[in-house]
Design a protein around this motif. Structure first.
Motif, PDB file in Angstrom:
ATOM      1  N   VAL A 182     127.771 -79.763  67.727  1.00  0.00           N
ATOM      2  CA  VAL A 182     127.840 -80.000  66.404  1.00  0.00           C
ATOM      3  C   VAL A 182     126.508 -80.836  65.643  1.00  0.00           C
ATOM      4  O   VAL A 182     126.217 -80.834  64.595  1.00  0.00           O
ATOM      5  CB  VAL A 182     129.081 -80.759  65.759  1.00  0.00           C
ATOM      6  CG1 VAL A 182     130.104 -79.752  66.104  1.00  0.00           C
ATOM      7  CG2 VAL A 182     129.286 -82.042  66.069  1.00  0.00           C
ATOM      8  N   THR A 183     125.846 -81.553  66.839  1.00  0.00           N
ATOM      9  CA  THR A 183     124.874 -82.270  66.266  1.00  0.00           C
ATOM     10  C   THR A 183     123.640 -81.534  65.777  1.00  0.00           C
ATOM     11  O   THR A 183     123.162 -82.051  64.609  1.00  0.00           O
ATOM     12  CB  THR A 183     124.189 -82.933  67.544  1.00  0.00           C
ATOM     13  OG1 THR A 183     123.649 -82.105  68.467  1.00  0.00           O
ATOM     14  CG2 THR A 183     125.143 -83.845  67.994  1.00  0.00           C
ATOM     15  N   GLY A 184     123.604 -80.329  66.115  1.00  0.00           N
ATOM     16  CA  GLY A 184     122.758 -79.238  65.305  1.00  0.00           C
ATOM     17  C   GLY A 184     122.948 -79.181  64.164  1.00  0.00           C
ATOM     18  O   GLY A 184     122.010 -78.877  63.090  1.00  0.00           O
ATOM     19  N   LEU A 185     124.138 -79.160  63.551  1.00  0.00           N
ATOM     20  CA  LEU A 185     124.655 -78.876  62.202  1.00  0.00           C
ATOM     21  C   LEU A 185     124.381 -80.169  61.506  1.00  0.00           C
ATOM     22  O   LEU A 185     124.196 -79.919  60.247  1.00  0.00           O
ATOM     23  CB  LEU A 185     126.181 -78.464  62.376  1.00  0.00           C
ATOM     24  CG  LEU A 185     126.406 -77.251  62.880  1.00  0.00           C
ATOM     25  CD1 LEU A 185     128.082 -77.030  62.792  1.00  0.00           C
ATOM     26  CD2 LEU A 185     125.865 -76.020  62.148  1.00  0.00           C
ATOM     27  N   LYS A 216     105.171 -79.648  52.138  1.00  0.00           N
ATOM     28  CA  LYS A 216     105.244 -81.158  52.016  1.00  0.00           C
ATOM     29  C   LYS A 216     106.718 -81.956  52.010  1.00  0.00           C
ATOM     30  O   LYS A 216     107.163 -82.950  51.582  1.00  0.00           O
ATOM     31  CB  LYS A 216     104.358 -81.891  51.068  1.00  0.00           C
ATOM     32  CG  LYS A 216     102.920 -81.536  51.345  1.00  0.00           C
ATOM     33  CD  LYS A 216     102.034 -82.287  50.033  1.00  0.00           C
ATOM     34  CE  LYS A 216     100.507 -82.075  50.379  1.00  0.00           C
ATOM     35  NZ  LYS A 216      99.775 -82.804  49.291  1.00  0.00           N
ATOM     36  N   LYS A 217     107.655 -80.885  52.505  1.00  0.00           N
ATOM     37  CA  LYS A 217     109.209 -81.482  52.413  1.00  0.00           C
ATOM     38  C   LYS A 217     109.616 -80.939  53.879  1.00  0.00           C
ATOM     39  O   LYS A 217     109.456 -80.240  54.657  1.00  0.00           O
ATOM     40  CB  LYS A 217     109.819 -80.611  51.662  1.00  0.00           C
ATOM     41  CG  LYS A 217     109.486 -80.905  50.026  1.00  0.00           C
ATOM     42  CD  LYS A 217     110.004 -82.362  49.806  1.00  0.00           C
ATOM     43  CE  LYS A 217     109.417 -82.583  48.208  1.00  0.00           C
ATOM     44  NZ  LYS A 217     109.953 -84.153  47.874  1.00  0.00           N
ATOM     45  N   PRO A 218     110.423 -82.003  54.551  1.00  0.00           N
ATOM     46  CA  PRO A 218     111.000 -81.811  55.876  1.00  0.00           C
ATOM     47  C   PRO A 218     112.051 -80.791  55.850  1.00  0.00           C
ATOM     48  O   PRO A 218     112.725 -80.546  55.173  1.00  0.00           O
ATOM     49  CB  PRO A 218     111.636 -83.277  56.443  1.00  0.00           C
ATOM     50  CG  PRO A 218     111.858 -83.892  54.774  1.00  0.00           C
ATOM     51  CD  PRO A 218     110.722 -83.361  53.907  1.00  0.00           C
ATOM     52  N   VAL A 219     111.923 -79.949  57.042  1.00  0.00           N
ATOM     53  CA  VAL A 219     112.855 -78.893  57.345  1.00  0.00           C
ATOM     54  C   VAL A 219     113.455 -79.204  58.730  1.00  0.00           C
ATOM     55  O   VAL A 219     112.576 -79.587  59.551  1.00  0.00           O
ATOM     56  CB  VAL A 219     112.239 -77.698  57.330  1.00  0.00           C
ATOM     57  CG1 VAL A 219     113.173 -76.466  57.529  1.00  0.00           C
ATOM     58  CG2 VAL A 219     111.614 -77.223  56.015  1.00  0.00           C
ATOM     59  N   PHE A 220     114.719 -79.112  58.770  1.00  0.00           N
ATOM     60  CA  PHE A 220     115.434 -79.590  60.049  1.00  0.00           C
ATOM     61  C   PHE A 220     115.817 -78.173  60.666  1.00  0.00           C
ATOM     62  O   PHE A 220     116.377 -77.331  60.082  1.00  0.00           O
ATOM     63  CB  PHE A 220     116.491 -80.471  59.712  1.00  0.00           C
ATOM     64  CG  PHE A 220     116.105 -81.730  59.042  1.00  0.00           C
ATOM     65  CD1 PHE A 220     115.753 -83.051  59.845  1.00  0.00           C
ATOM     66  CD2 PHE A 220     115.852 -81.766  57.719  1.00  0.00           C
ATOM     67  CE1 PHE A 220     115.458 -84.061  59.232  1.00  0.00           C
ATOM     68  CE2 PHE A 220     115.532 -83.024  57.251  1.00  0.00           C
ATOM     69  CZ  PHE A 220     115.262 -84.168  57.985  1.00  0.00           C
ATOM     70  N   SER A 221     115.609 -78.307  62.070  1.00  0.00           N
ATOM     71  CA  SER A 221     115.981 -77.234  62.968  1.00  0.00           C
ATOM     72  C   SER A 221     117.278 -77.720  63.762  1.00  0.00           C
ATOM     73  O   SER A 221     117.942 -78.423  63.166  1.00  0.00           O
ATOM     74  CB  SER A 221     114.777 -76.778  63.973  1.00  0.00           C
ATOM     75  OG  SER A 221     115.396 -75.691  64.630  1.00  0.00           O
ATOM     76  N   LYS A 222     117.530 -76.939  64.753  1.00  0.00           N
ATOM     77  CA  LYS A 222     118.852 -77.165  65.413  1.00  0.00           C
ATOM     78  C   LYS A 222     118.790 -78.077  66.748  1.00  0.00           C
ATOM     79  O   LYS A 222     119.892 -78.015  67.655  1.00  0.00           O
ATOM     80  CB  LYS A 222     119.436 -75.966  65.918  1.00  0.00           C
ATOM     81  CG  LYS A 222     118.708 -75.058  66.891  1.00  0.00           C
ATOM     82  CD  LYS A 222     119.216 -73.686  67.154  1.00  0.00           C
ATOM     83  CE  LYS A 222     118.191 -72.737  68.014  1.00  0.00           C
ATOM     84  NZ  LYS A 222     118.880 -71.390  68.231  1.00  0.00           N
ATOM     85  N   ARG A 223     117.865 -78.596  66.941  1.00  0.00           N
ATOM     86  CA  ARG A 223     117.597 -79.583  67.997  1.00  0.00           C
ATOM     87  C   ARG A 223     117.794 -80.971  67.995  1.00  0.00           C
ATOM     88  O   ARG A 223     117.639 -81.775  68.753  1.00  0.00           O
ATOM     89  CB  ARG A 223     116.099 -79.494  68.737  1.00  0.00           C
ATOM     90  CG  ARG A 223     115.925 -78.269  69.247  1.00  0.00           C
ATOM     91  CD  ARG A 223     114.425 -78.366  70.092  1.00  0.00           C
ATOM     92  NE  ARG A 223     113.467 -78.571  69.072  1.00  0.00           N
ATOM     93  CZ  ARG A 223     112.490 -77.847  68.319  1.00  0.00           C
ATOM     94  NH1 ARG A 223     112.769 -76.709  68.654  1.00  0.00           N
ATOM     95  NH2 ARG A 223     111.505 -78.210  67.763  1.00  0.00           N
ATOM     96  N   ALA A 243     127.216 -83.316  56.047  1.00  0.00           N
ATOM     97  CA  ALA A 243     128.219 -83.395  56.872  1.00  0.00           C
ATOM     98  C   ALA A 243     127.971 -84.576  57.731  1.00  0.00           C
ATOM     99  O   ALA A 243     127.040 -84.869  58.378  1.00  0.00           O
ATOM    100  CB  ALA A 243     128.610 -82.390  57.776  1.00  0.00           C
ATOM    101  N   GLY A 244     129.052 -85.573  57.760  1.00  0.00           N
ATOM    102  CA  GLY A 244     128.989 -86.883  58.879  1.00  0.00           C
ATOM    103  C   GLY A 244     128.287 -88.134  58.333  1.00  0.00           C
ATOM    104  O   GLY A 244     127.810 -88.864  58.735  1.00  0.00           O
TER     105      GLY A 244
END
Length: 289
Positions: A182-185, A216-223, A243-244
């Motif tokens: 679930v850390t990727g989520l 110029k905005k951060p996008v987060f992947s699943k790693r 979440a979290g």
């Protein structure tokens, strides 16, 4: 100078384990031990096998090691009986349920041919869920150099230290691996608010290269491994968990600030109170003893 060569490899999120690695390296170098230090960064893993002693350092994650530690070990070259030490770092100390947090790493190192004779837990100020009181946080930073020197002496002398986690903690450690799913989520749920100026600090500093900039905005992947470095280090406090989010301290977390205070604060022997801090209290009592 001793002919002994030591390699320290660590994975750190918000800096606690990095401080431990630096303190231990300093203690070894002062004792004339040739020491090299490597941080585990995504797809930039150090080679192994060219050392007399390998020290693996990591913050406890899901009652185990963070996934980059396992990724590095999987890609290791096999060795023939090189000595190794495994040192975990937590905000709660060597208490249930995390006493088996080194078991999997030790097993995997042995499978690569290492002889693991030493393991221990070091405590640094907690960076999630439950925040240590200010005095305890400062005290943990103040005792680190002496604790690192003790470990350095143990390792140089060849002292063997192994633990025997109880069956319950072993089971919990095994189940804890599921939490990593679930850390990727968690990572994908991090959002930047209007205060983000696109500086890119989060992208540059992410140890798993989980962040990219788009417009110029951060996008987060699943790693994501939920190390919280991006959230706590954002200069604009513009990153927020979805979440979290309850695990993140609303007041932030800065080891740099705590270290500056620790350097200018007289050490105190006051110990933390409450069941949640039993492991930290034991750790500090051992130091005082």
């Amino acid at each position: 100078m001793s002919s002994m060569k030591v390699t320290i490899v660590y994975f750190s999120g918000t800096g606690g384990t990095k401080r431990v690695a630096e303190a231990l390296a300093k203690a070894l170098i002062q004792k004339q031990i040739q020491t090299e230090v490597y941080e585990l960064i995504y797809e930039q893993f150090p080679q192994n096998g060219d050392e007399d002693l390998l020290i693996v350092l990591y913050a406890v994650h899901a009652l185990n090691a963070p996934e980059p530690v396992y990724q590095w070990i999987r890609g290791m070259e096999r060795v023939d009986g090189i000595s190794a030490a495994v040192i975990s770092v937590s905000g709660g100390g060597e208490v249930m349920p995390n006493t088996a947090c080194r078991t999997a790493v030790i097993r995997k190192l042995k499978a690569k041919g290492y002889c693991v004779n030493y393991e221990t837990m070091l405590v640094m100020p907690s960076n999630f869920l439950i925040q240590a009181d200010h005095n305890t946080a400062l005290r943990l930073l103040q005792v680190l150099p002496e604790r690192a020197e003790r470990i350095a002496d143990d390792l140089i002398s060849g002292k063997a230290v192994r633990t025997s986690p109880n069956i319950i903690d072993r089971v919990l450690s095994f189940l804890g691996e599921g939490e990593k799913l679930v850390t990727g989520l968690f990572g994908r749920g991090i959002k930047a608010d209007g205060g983000c100026n696109g500086c890119g600090l989060c992208e540059r500093n992410c140890p798993t290269k989980n962040i990219s900039l788009e417009n110029k905005k951060p996008v987060f992947s699943k790693r994501c491994v939920m190390c919280l470095r991006c959230i706590y280090n954002c200069p604009k406090n513009a990153l927020h968990a979805g979440a979290g989010k309850s695990i993140v301290f609303k007041t932030g977390y800065s080891l740099d600030r705590l270290e500056r205070e620790a350097e200018n604060t007289k050490p105190t022997k006051e110990l933390p109170k409450g069941v949640a801090w039993a492991g930290v209290k034991k750790y500090l009592e051992e130091q005082q003893g």
